[in-house]
Design a protein around this motif. Structure first.
Motif, PDB file in Angstrom:
ATOM      1  N   ASP A 128      12.404   3.650  21.402  1.00 38.43           N
ATOM      2  CA  ASP A 128      13.570   2.848  21.024  1.00 38.43           C
ATOM      3  C   ASP A 128      14.193   2.176  22.241  1.00 38.43           C
ATOM      4  O   ASP A 128      14.560   0.992  22.191  1.00 38.43           O
ATOM      5  CB  ASP A 128      14.583   3.746  20.317  1.00 38.43           C
ATOM      6  CG  ASP A 128      15.820   2.979  19.881  1.00 38.43           C
ATOM      7  OD1 ASP A 128      15.674   1.878  19.318  1.00 38.43           O
ATOM      8  OD2 ASP A 128      16.941   3.478  20.115  1.00 38.43           O
ATOM      9  N   PHE A 129      14.309   2.897  23.342  1.00 37.97           N
ATOM     10  CA  PHE A 129      14.900   2.319  24.547  1.00 37.97           C
ATOM     11  C   PHE A 129      14.023   1.203  25.112  1.00 37.97           C
ATOM     12  O   PHE A 129      14.534   0.198  25.612  1.00 37.97           O
ATOM     13  CB  PHE A 129      15.118   3.403  25.596  1.00 37.97           C
ATOM     14  CG  PHE A 129      16.371   4.214  25.382  1.00 37.97           C
ATOM     15  CD1 PHE A 129      16.915   4.369  24.124  1.00 37.97           C
ATOM     16  CD2 PHE A 129      17.008   4.831  26.445  1.00 37.97           C
ATOM     17  CE1 PHE A 129      18.063   5.113  23.916  1.00 37.97           C
ATOM     18  CE2 PHE A 129      18.160   5.575  26.259  1.00 37.97           C
ATOM     19  CZ  PHE A 129      18.688   5.715  24.988  1.00 37.97           C
ATOM     20  N   CYS A 130      12.707   1.376  25.039  1.00 37.28           N
ATOM     21  CA  CYS A 130      11.809   0.324  25.534  1.00 37.28           C
ATOM     22  C   CYS A 130      11.835  -0.900  24.620  1.00 37.28           C
ATOM     23  O   CYS A 130      11.759  -2.041  25.098  1.00 37.28           O
ATOM     24  CB  CYS A 130      10.389   0.872  25.650  1.00 37.28           C
ATOM     25  SG  CYS A 130      10.169   2.110  26.949  1.00 37.28           S
ATOM     26  N   ALA A 131      11.934  -0.679  23.313  1.00 39.92           N
ATOM     27  CA  ALA A 131      11.984  -1.813  22.388  1.00 39.92           C
ATOM     28  C   ALA A 131      13.266  -2.613  22.560  1.00 39.92           C
ATOM     29  O   ALA A 131      13.267  -3.845  22.399  1.00 39.92           O
ATOM     30  CB  ALA A 131      11.846  -1.312  20.952  1.00 39.92           C
ATOM     31  N   ARG A 132      14.352  -1.953  22.897  1.00 35.93           N
ATOM     32  CA  ARG A 132      15.633  -2.637  23.110  1.00 35.93           C
ATOM     33  C   ARG A 132      15.818  -3.089  24.558  1.00 35.93           C
ATOM     34  O   ARG A 132      16.907  -3.526  24.932  1.00 35.93           O
ATOM     35  CB  ARG A 132      16.769  -1.707  22.702  1.00 35.93           C
ATOM     36  CG  ARG A 132      16.742  -1.341  21.228  1.00 35.93           C
ATOM     37  CD  ARG A 132      17.600  -0.122  20.929  1.00 35.93           C
ATOM     38  NE  ARG A 132      18.986  -0.309  21.339  1.00 35.93           N
ATOM     39  CZ  ARG A 132      19.914   0.645  21.275  1.00 35.93           C
ATOM     40  NH1 ARG A 132      19.575   1.864  20.835  1.00 35.93           N
ATOM     41  NH2 ARG A 132      21.146   0.403  21.643  1.00 35.93           N
ATOM     42  N   LYS A 133      14.777  -2.958  25.379  1.00 41.27           N
ATOM     43  CA  LYS A 133      14.785  -3.378  26.781  1.00 41.27           C
ATOM     44  C   LYS A 133      15.815  -2.620  27.618  1.00 41.27           C
ATOM     45  O   LYS A 133      16.252  -3.113  28.671  1.00 41.27           O
ATOM     46  CB  LYS A 133      15.030  -4.886  26.902  1.00 41.27           C
ATOM     47  CG  LYS A 133      13.955  -5.740  26.258  1.00 41.27           C
ATOM     48  CD  LYS A 133      12.600  -5.507  26.894  1.00 41.27           C
ATOM     49  CE  LYS A 133      11.532  -6.381  26.264  1.00 41.27           C
ATOM     50  NZ  LYS A 133      10.187  -6.164  26.871  1.00 41.27           N
ATOM     51  N   ILE A 134      16.203  -1.452  27.141  1.00 43.07           N
ATOM     52  CA  ILE A 134      17.056  -0.609  27.979  1.00 43.07           C
ATOM     53  C   ILE A 134      16.233  -0.024  29.120  1.00 43.07           C
ATOM     54  O   ILE A 134      16.717   0.123  30.245  1.00 43.07           O
ATOM     55  CB  ILE A 134      17.705   0.493  27.123  1.00 43.07           C
ATOM     56  CG1 ILE A 134      18.569  -0.131  26.029  1.00 43.07           C
ATOM     57  CG2 ILE A 134      18.529   1.433  27.981  1.00 43.07           C
ATOM     58  CD1 ILE A 134      19.182   0.876  25.084  1.00 43.07           C
ATOM     59  N   LEU A 135      14.994   0.321  28.815  1.00 39.09           N
ATOM     60  CA  LEU A 135      14.035   0.760  29.822  1.00 39.09           C
ATOM     61  C   LEU A 135      12.913  -0.262  29.869  1.00 39.09           C
ATOM     62  O   LEU A 135      12.288  -0.555  28.843  1.00 39.09           O
ATOM     63  CB  LEU A 135      13.479   2.151  29.480  1.00 39.09           C
ATOM     64  CG  LEU A 135      14.453   3.326  29.560  1.00 39.09           C
ATOM     65  CD1 LEU A 135      13.788   4.594  29.053  1.00 39.09           C
ATOM     66  CD2 LEU A 135      14.960   3.521  30.981  1.00 39.09           C
ATOM     67  N   ASP A 136      12.675  -0.802  31.046  1.00 42.42           N
ATOM     68  CA  ASP A 136      11.627  -1.813  31.213  1.00 42.42           C
ATOM     69  C   ASP A 136      11.069  -1.661  32.624  1.00 42.42           C
ATOM     70  O   ASP A 136      11.691  -2.088  33.604  1.00 42.42           O
ATOM     71  CB  ASP A 136      12.190  -3.216  30.998  1.00 42.42           C
ATOM     72  CG  ASP A 136      11.094  -4.264  30.894  1.00 42.42           C
ATOM     73  OD1 ASP A 136       9.931  -3.939  31.213  1.00 42.42           O
ATOM     74  OD2 ASP A 136      11.400  -5.404  30.498  1.00 42.42           O
TER      75      ASP A 136
END
Length: 220
Positions: A128-136
């Motif tokens: 979820d964090f990667c999909a929302r670009k919180i983690l990239d």
């Protein structure tokens, strides 16, 4: 008459009243005498001056104290909150965030509070964090490479810092290659620019603060 004849000499050495320090082996034995735990006062009692342990209960009372209760297992909601606060406070990679979540789980019982496995919950949080670009990791690597380049860090140091951030090697290589290609396209030598930035930051060469001191060193 001699002027020094009236000066009295040192008193005779008295072997009976002179106190000598204890031998070195005695000092070592005294310094390594362990202290005793006093369960009534909850403090350590130092040994006596002769090196014998102080009277009281043995050291086994300290070992017999009840162990600290492990922390409660987290819930799925608490894991998400832990990840959110960690990302807000630091600039982590995906692997760093995953390691923090697993550390919180393993510090307790290794399971969630309802007894389920934490792996699906942690994977869902990271996805979820990667999909929302919180983690990239890709964006993080490019940003850190530009920052390290402005500081004047050489390529090995930049690569080591990114590896310690647990960024994948292919992303690290791509970020370094992209930076060098962009600088060369603008007609700039990346290595020379990093060297100048490092010298400017460390006040080397023409960037020294004291011109008189710099000229004196140049004459040497």
């Amino acid at each position: 008459m001699d002027a020094h004849a009236s000066v009295p000499g040192p008193p005779p050495f008295d072997w009976e009243t002179t106190r000598f320090p204890p031998p070195r082996d005695r000092l070592i034995r005294l310094s390594h005498t362990p202290a005793q735990w006093d369960s009534s006062t909850h403090a350590f009692r130092p040994p006596l001056r002769d090196g014998t342990p102080a009277p009281g209960p043995p050291m086994s009372d300290f070992a017999a104290r009840p162990a600290r209760r492990p922390p409660r297992p987290p819930t799925a909601r608490q894991l998400r909150e832990i990840a959110r606060r960690y990302v807000e406070r630091y600039i982590p990679s995906v692997a760093q965030t995953e390691a923090v979540l697993w550390r919180k789980v393993r510090r307790a019982t290794g399971l969630l509070r309802d007894g389920s496995e934490p792996a699906p919950v942690i994977d869902a949080i990271l996805t979820d964090f990667c999909a929302r670009k919180i983690l990239d990791d890709d964006r993080l690597a490019h940003a850190l490479v530009r920052e390290y380049h402005r500081r004047g860090d050489p390529l090995p140091k930049m690569r080591g810092k990114l590896v310690r951030k647990r960024i994948p090697f292919d992303i690290i290589d791509q970020a370094l290659r992209t930076l060098d290609e962009a600088l060369k396209a603008d007609g700039v030598d990346p290595r020379r620019q990093r060297a100048l930035a490092y010298a400017r930051r460390r006040r080397l060469g023409p960037w020294r603060r004291d011109p008189a001191r710099r000229s004196a060193r140049r004459e040497k």
